[in-house]
Scaffold this motif. Structure first.
Motif, PDB file in Angstrom:
ATOM      1  N   ALA A 159       0.858  -1.197   0.000  1.00 52.08           N
ATOM      2  CA  ALA A 159       0.000   0.000   0.000  1.00 52.08           C
ATOM      3  C   ALA A 159       0.894   1.247   0.000  1.00 52.08           C
ATOM      4  O   ALA A 159       1.800   1.356   0.822  1.00 52.08           O
ATOM      5  CB  ALA A 159      -0.909  -0.002   1.231  1.00 52.08           C
ATOM      6  N   PRO A 160       0.659   2.175  -0.924  1.00 53.77           N
ATOM      7  CA  PRO A 160       1.461   3.390  -0.992  1.00 53.77           C
ATOM      8  C   PRO A 160       1.473   4.137   0.346  1.00 53.77           C
ATOM      9  O   PRO A 160       0.457   4.219   1.043  1.00 53.77           O
ATOM     10  CB  PRO A 160       0.774   4.223  -2.077  1.00 53.77           C
ATOM     11  CG  PRO A 160       0.049   3.224  -2.908  1.00 53.77           C
ATOM     12  CD  PRO A 160      -0.386   2.146  -1.962  1.00 53.77           C
ATOM     13  N   ASN A 161       2.635   4.635   0.696  1.00 54.14           N
ATOM     14  CA  ASN A 161       2.835   5.438   1.903  1.00 54.14           C
ATOM     15  C   ASN A 161       2.506   4.704   3.205  1.00 54.14           C
ATOM     16  O   ASN A 161       2.223   5.341   4.214  1.00 54.14           O
ATOM     17  CB  ASN A 161       2.022   6.745   1.822  1.00 54.14           C
ATOM     18  CG  ASN A 161       2.395   7.553   0.598  1.00 54.14           C
ATOM     19  OD1 ASN A 161       3.566   7.756   0.313  1.00 54.14           O
ATOM     20  ND2 ASN A 161       1.392   7.979  -0.139  1.00 54.14           N
ATOM     21  N   SER A 162       2.545   3.386   3.198  1.00 50.81           N
ATOM     22  CA  SER A 162       2.239   2.647   4.424  1.00 50.81           C
ATOM     23  C   SER A 162       3.476   2.250   5.206  1.00 50.81           C
ATOM     24  O   SER A 162       3.377   1.762   6.323  1.00 50.81           O
ATOM     25  CB  SER A 162       1.429   1.391   4.090  1.00 50.81           C
ATOM     26  OG  SER A 162       2.210   0.446   3.382  1.00 50.81           O
ATOM     27  N   GLY A 163       4.656   2.448   4.643  1.00 52.24           N
ATOM     28  CA  GLY A 163       5.883   2.049   5.319  1.00 52.24           C
ATOM     29  C   GLY A 163       6.217   2.925   6.506  1.00 52.24           C
ATOM     30  O   GLY A 163       6.007   4.135   6.477  1.00 52.24           O
ATOM     31  N   LYS A 164       6.701   2.276   7.574  1.00 46.70           N
ATOM     32  CA  LYS A 164       7.146   3.025   8.744  1.00 46.70           C
ATOM     33  C   LYS A 164       8.173   2.208   9.499  1.00 46.70           C
ATOM     34  O   LYS A 164       8.273   0.992   9.361  1.00 46.70           O
ATOM     35  CB  LYS A 164       5.971   3.392   9.645  1.00 46.70           C
ATOM     36  CG  LYS A 164       5.244   2.227  10.264  1.00 46.70           C
ATOM     37  CD  LYS A 164       4.105   2.704  11.132  1.00 46.70           C
ATOM     38  CE  LYS A 164       3.408   1.523  11.777  1.00 46.70           C
ATOM     39  NZ  LYS A 164       2.361   1.933  12.703  1.00 46.70           N
ATOM     40  N   ILE A 165       8.947   2.904  10.303  1.00 48.91           N
ATOM     41  CA  ILE A 165       9.941   2.280  11.167  1.00 48.91           C
ATOM     42  C   ILE A 165       9.436   2.399  12.584  1.00 48.91           C
ATOM     43  O   ILE A 165       9.020   3.462  13.021  1.00 48.91           O
ATOM     44  CB  ILE A 165      11.313   2.948  11.022  1.00 48.91           C
ATOM     45  CG1 ILE A 165      11.829   2.736   9.591  1.00 48.91           C
ATOM     46  CG2 ILE A 165      12.303   2.393  12.037  1.00 48.91           C
ATOM     47  CD1 ILE A 165      13.140   3.436   9.289  1.00 48.91           C
TER      48      ILE A 165
END
Length: 99
Positions: A92-98
């Motif tokens: 999903a676009p822009n769903s990445g996080k640390i």
């Protein structure tokens, strides 16, 4: 970009507690740069993994198929380069996080 995408990438889906336990283990082992990275993928990708997986013990016989890890972790898979390339299409676009 996924670094090391020419090798097997092991990912766990839908189990935050397992990710946190693995993170704690790695930090205890001295891997201070270890972090949890997360992102959402469409359900179809997880369905594909469940249908196409082979047991980890058979992965050499099926070099392009995703691996079902040989321990009781639910929804943990080893992805080969072709699987990783496919997964990128399902993120999903822009769903990445640390963290």
């Amino acid at each position: 970009m996924i670094r090391g995408a020419d090798k097997t990438l092991f990912l766990g889906f839908d189990d935050r507690a397992r990710a946190e336990a693995f993170l704690a283990k790695r930090l205890e082992q001295g891997f201070s740069d270890t972090v949890i990275k997360s992102f959402r993928v469409r359900r179809e990708f997880l369905d594909y993994l469940r249908e196409d997986k082979v047991p980890e013990s058979m992965s050499k016989a099926f070099p392009t198929r995703p691996i079902s890890v040989d321990h009781p972790a639910k929804n943990q898979y080893g992805l080969k380069p072709l699987n990783i390339k496919m997964m990128v299409e399902y993120i999903a676009p822009n769903s990445g996080k640390i963290g």
